[in-house]
Design a protein around this motif. Structure first.
Motif, PDB file in Angstrom:
ATOM      1  N   ARG A  70     -11.252   7.354  12.036  1.00 21.92           N
ATOM      2  CA  ARG A  70     -10.402   6.713  11.035  1.00 21.92           C
ATOM      3  C   ARG A  70     -10.203   5.228  11.291  1.00 21.92           C
ATOM      4  N   GLY A  71     -10.361   4.793  12.551  1.00 19.32           N
ATOM      5  CA  GLY A  71     -10.324   3.350  12.779  1.00 19.32           C
ATOM      6  C   GLY A  71      -8.934   2.745  12.903  1.00 19.32           C
ATOM      7  N   TYR A  72      -7.892   3.558  13.179  1.00 21.80           N
ATOM      8  CA  TYR A  72      -6.558   2.999  13.440  1.00 21.80           C
ATOM      9  C   TYR A  72      -5.811   3.972  14.355  1.00 21.80           C
ATOM     10  N   THR A  73      -4.706   3.480  14.901  1.00 21.40           N
ATOM     11  CA  THR A  73      -3.854   4.324  15.744  1.00 21.40           C
ATOM     12  C   THR A  73      -2.597   4.701  14.960  1.00 21.40           C
ATOM     13  N   HIS A  74      -1.830   5.647  15.493  1.00 22.15           N
ATOM     14  CA  HIS A  74      -0.580   5.980  14.791  1.00 22.15           C
ATOM     15  C   HIS A  74       0.389   4.797  14.840  1.00 22.15           C
ATOM     16  N   GLN A  75       0.283   3.968  15.928  1.00 23.29           N
ATOM     17  CA  GLN A  75       1.141   2.784  16.006  1.00 23.29           C
ATOM     18  C   GLN A  75       0.823   1.809  14.863  1.00 23.29           C
ATOM     19  N   LYS A  76      -0.446   1.631  14.580  1.00 19.69           N
ATOM     20  CA  LYS A  76      -0.840   0.740  13.480  1.00 19.69           C
ATOM     21  C   LYS A  76      -0.287   1.289  12.160  1.00 19.69           C
ATOM     22  N   TYR A  77      -0.426   2.597  11.975  1.00 15.19           N
ATOM     23  CA  TYR A  77       0.080   3.207  10.749  1.00 15.19           C
ATOM     24  C   TYR A  77       1.582   2.959  10.610  1.00 15.19           C
ATOM     25  N   ARG A  78       2.312   3.210  11.708  1.00 16.27           N
ATOM     26  CA  ARG A  78       3.757   2.996  11.665  1.00 16.27           C
ATOM     27  C   ARG A  78       4.093   1.544  11.360  1.00 16.27           C
TER      28      ARG A  78
ATOM     29  N   HIS B 150      -6.260   2.798   2.459  1.00 14.59           N
ATOM     30  CA  HIS B 150      -6.738   3.173   3.796  1.00 14.59           C
ATOM     31  C   HIS B 150      -6.003   2.323   4.836  1.00 14.59           C
ATOM     32  N   PRO B 151      -5.332   2.961   5.800  1.00 15.43           N
ATOM     33  CA  PRO B 151      -4.542   2.208   6.788  1.00 15.43           C
ATOM     34  C   PRO B 151      -5.361   1.161   7.540  1.00 15.43           C
ATOM     35  N   ARG B 152      -6.654   1.425   7.680  1.00 17.32           N
ATOM     36  CA  ARG B 152      -7.488   0.494   8.430  1.00 17.32           C
ATOM     37  C   ARG B 152      -7.558  -0.885   7.775  1.00 17.32           C
ATOM     38  N   TYR B 153      -7.452  -0.916   6.442  1.00 21.46           N
ATOM     39  CA  TYR B 153      -7.670  -2.183   5.728  1.00 21.46           C
ATOM     40  C   TYR B 153      -6.436  -2.693   4.998  1.00 21.46           C
ATOM     41  N   PHE B 154      -5.335  -1.957   5.079  1.00 19.73           N
ATOM     42  CA  PHE B 154      -4.115  -2.330   4.353  1.00 19.73           C
ATOM     43  C   PHE B 154      -3.568  -3.644   4.922  1.00 19.73           C
ATOM     44  N   THR B 155      -3.385  -4.659   4.095  1.00 16.20           N
ATOM     45  CA  THR B 155      -3.028  -5.977   4.631  1.00 16.20           C
ATOM     46  C   THR B 155      -1.580  -6.385   4.315  1.00 16.20           C
ATOM     47  N   LYS B 156      -1.072  -7.310   5.119  1.00 19.57           N
ATOM     48  CA  LYS B 156       0.264  -7.879   4.857  1.00 19.57           C
ATOM     49  C   LYS B 156       0.255  -8.654   3.546  1.00 19.57           C
TER      50      LYS B 156
ATOM     51  N   GLU C  58       1.486   2.275 -18.385  1.00 20.52           N
ATOM     52  CA  GLU C  58       1.297   2.334 -16.937  1.00 20.52           C
ATOM     53  C   GLU C  58      -0.168   2.544 -16.606  1.00 20.52           C
ATOM     54  N   ILE C  59      -0.649   1.779 -15.636  1.00 21.63           N
ATOM     55  CA  ILE C  59      -2.044   1.869 -15.208  1.00 21.63           C
ATOM     56  C   ILE C  59      -2.061   2.227 -13.724  1.00 21.63           C
ATOM     57  N   THR C  60      -2.903   3.185 -13.369  1.00 16.90           N
ATOM     58  CA  THR C  60      -3.173   3.417 -11.946  1.00 16.90           C
ATOM     59  C   THR C  60      -4.603   2.993 -11.666  1.00 16.90           C
ATOM     60  N   LEU C  61      -4.739   1.994 -10.809  1.00 14.48           N
ATOM     61  CA  LEU C  61      -6.064   1.530 -10.408  1.00 14.48           C
ATOM     62  C   LEU C  61      -6.598   2.511  -9.365  1.00 14.48           C
ATOM     63  N   LEU C  62      -7.857   2.912  -9.532  1.00 16.35           N
ATOM     64  CA  LEU C  62      -8.392   3.989  -8.700  1.00 16.35           C
ATOM     65  C   LEU C  62      -9.572   3.572  -7.842  1.00 16.35           C
ATOM     66  N   GLY C  63      -9.585   4.113  -6.631  1.00 19.79           N
ATOM     67  CA  GLY C  63     -10.733   4.011  -5.737  1.00 19.79           C
ATOM     68  C   GLY C  63     -10.508   4.962  -4.572  1.00 19.79           C
ATOM     69  N   GLN C  64     -11.572   5.529  -3.994  1.00 17.32           N
ATOM     70  CA  GLN C  64     -11.396   6.414  -2.836  1.00 17.32           C
ATOM     71  C   GLN C  64     -10.869   5.627  -1.659  1.00 17.32           C
ATOM     72  N   ASN C  65     -11.320   4.386  -1.556  1.00 17.12           N
ATOM     73  CA  ASN C  65     -10.832   3.498  -0.508  1.00 17.12           C
ATOM     74  C   ASN C  65     -10.595   2.181  -1.234  1.00 17.12           C
ATOM     75  N   ILE C  66      -9.425   2.088  -1.840  1.00 16.34           N
ATOM     76  CA  ILE C  66      -9.190   1.009  -2.792  1.00 16.34           C
ATOM     77  C   ILE C  66      -9.109  -0.352  -2.108  1.00 16.34           C
ATOM     78  N   ASP C  67      -8.784  -0.336  -0.816  1.00 13.29           N
ATOM     79  CA  ASP C  67      -8.712  -1.595  -0.061  1.00 13.29           C
ATOM     80  C   ASP C  67     -10.090  -2.221   0.129  1.00 13.29           C
ATOM     81  N   ALA C  68     -11.149  -1.432  -0.121  1.00 16.68           N
ATOM     82  CA  ALA C  68     -12.508  -1.977  -0.002  1.00 16.68           C
ATOM     83  C   ALA C  68     -12.896  -2.752  -1.253  1.00 16.68           C
TER      84      ALA C  68
END
Ligand code: SAH
Ligand code: SF4
Ligand code: F3S
Length: 446
Positions: A284-292, A245-251, A195-205
């Motif tokens: 943080r660059g997002y709303t709770h609606q975006k997070y949901r 990071h919710p700001r950059y998490f993509t579909k 098992e591998i966990t890929l690491l980054g503080q903001n991995i979406d970057a």
């Protein structure tokens, strides 16, 4: 005369980034001929890999350090090192505070430990905190586990969340190349890691700083592309990644996780607050609606996905009603796990200077109320495992019951069952769940 090898001890505080750095620094020390000592008092080189995310994390370092600094007066050959985020934050000031120190080194310098130590052994007191291009890792880490491993894919963070020291201490984002990451994973696969966990503080970057864009202007190397690129590494059965990071998490990422069988159905996506005005003050660059909507999308593709997150209570100016919005988000989403913290003002961050700081009483009261809710929700989430058959990757013996082994489900739930570690370590075992607790499970082999 045969020289007895010098012994070293590393104490690691803080996040997975620090743990991964410690494993690499231990690898460098062993390469230099040092041997691990479980007891720091038997070691002649002691390295503290430190964390400064909250004040209590930093204070812990000073109390440990004080004890070893005293020891140095009787044992002048003792080598004392402070690495990691406190080292980066304090730099020279640490030498003034603890003159017994030999080496103060920021996280970006972890791979340079050998060079830095050579300067120390030449008689210098060394401070290495300047920003650098991180040297690609050429040493073999001494990894704690033989089953699961961390692989850094991006260092640093370019966000400026108003409460957070990480960008100050970890520097700007630096992605490793997909080829270097794949090569490290292939080596791990050969060594028997599962098992591998890929690491980054903001991995979406990941990949934003690497060259190349597609015709539509998208970066050529994204986390999603990386997952496709490394997915078929032989021997590796499970892939995880953190932190999102919710700001950059993509579909696109969600679809990839759904499509790629080795990517586990567990997502760690900190939301920090459930209130839009607080989120804005946090930058943080997002709303709770975006997070949901992200969580809804994940559950649309993977209904059973485990969701974990981080949250902060008592951010400057947070009203009772704003705190209730965080409680409401936790109530609605039902996290499998939540790391909670009371806001701690950190030097060099904007929010620390605001005059709307809340009292410790208010912060700890909110923390307790949130933690209570988290326990209730996690217990409810655990119920869904009852009677189910789960795939567990066996990591170790249960230290509290030697007839049992322990490992994690794909959703990252710690699971115990009767078995012999000698035979089962590193195996993927089908386990029927017979007992559920808020954060762990017990089962029997099927
Ligand atoms: N990169 C990750 C988290 C990094 S720090 C992210 O963006 O979410 C880990 C956690 O520590 C954060 O998620 C946050 O919840 C907490 N944290 C960071 N700074 C803090 C502070 N000043 N006080 C309290 N908690 C903090
Ligand atoms: Fe800190 Fe924000 Fe970067 Fe996370 S994204 S490490 S919270 S600045
Ligand atoms: Fe702490 Fe540094 Fe990690 S401050 S949380 S060890 S990045």
């Amino acid at each position: 005369m045969i020289a007895t090898p010098r012994r070293y001890h590393i104490t690691t505080f803080g996040c997975q980034m620090n743990k991964a750095d410690s494993e690499r620094m231990a690898g460098i020390l062993e390469d230099m001929g040092f041997q691990w000592s479980e007891d720091p008092n038997d070691a002649s080189l002691i390295l503290y890999n430190t964390c400064t995310i909250r004040d209590n994390a930093e204070q812990k370092v000073y109390s440990y350090l004080g004890r070893q600094a005293k020891r140095k007066h009787e044992e002048p050959d003792l080598t004392l090192i402070v690495a990691g985020c406190v080292a980066q934050q304090e730099g020279d000031a640490l030498l003034r505070r603890v003159p017994e120190l030999d080496l103060v080194m920021g996280p970006q310098h972890a791979n340079r430990l050998k060079d830095l130590l050579e300067a120390v052994f030449d008689g210098n007191q060394v401070v290495a905190t300047e920003g650098i291009n991180i040297v690609e890792d050429i040493t073999k880490p001494r990894r704690d586990s033989k089953v699961t491993a961390w692989v850094n894919i991006i260092y640093g963070c370019n966000e400026r969340c108003t409460y957070c020291v990480v960008p100050n201490v970890r520097g700007i984002e630096q992605s490793r190349t997909p080829e270097a990451i794949r090569a490290e994973m292939e080596e791990l696969g050969k060594q028997g890691y599962k098992e591998i966990t890929l690491l980054g503080q903001n991995i979406d970057a990941y990949g934003r700083d690497l060259p190349g864009v597609t015709e539509t202007g998208r970066h050529l190397h994204t986390l999603t592309d990386l997952l496709y690129f490394v997915h078929d590494v032989p021997g590796i059965e499970r892939i995880r990644f953190a932190t999102s990071h919710p700001r950059y998490f993509t579909k696109r990422l969600i679809r990839a996780c759904h499509e790629l069988p080795k990517v586990c159905e567990h997502f760690h996506i900190p939301f920090q607050s459930g209130d839009n005005d607080i989120l804005k003050a946090m930058a943080r660059g997002y709303t709770h609606q975006k997070y949901r909507s992200i969580i809804d999308k994940i559950r649309e593709y993977m209904p059973d996905a485990a969701i974990s997150a981080d949250a902060i209570v008592g951010f400057p100016g947070e009203t009772e009603a704003q705190f209730e919005n965080t409680m409401k988000l936790v109530e609605d989403i039902g996290f499998d796990q939540l790391n909670t913290a009371a806001y701690s003002p950190r030097p060099g961050t904007p929010a620390a200077l605001w005059d709307s700081q809340l009292s410790e009483e208010v912060k700890s009261d909110r923390l307790q109320r949130l933690n209570h809710l988290v326990g209730v929700k996690a217990a409810a989430r655990s119920q869904r495992y009852s009677g189910r058959i789960e795939e567990v990757l066996v990591e170790d013996q249960n230290p509290k019951n030697l007839h049992q082994v322990m490992g994690r489900t794909r959703g990252n739930r710690l699971t115990f069952f009767d078995g012999d570690i000698g035979a089962l370590k590193g195996e993927l075992v089908k386990v029927q769940i017979t007992e559920v607790r808020p954060f762990s499970l017990t089962g029997i082999v099927v």
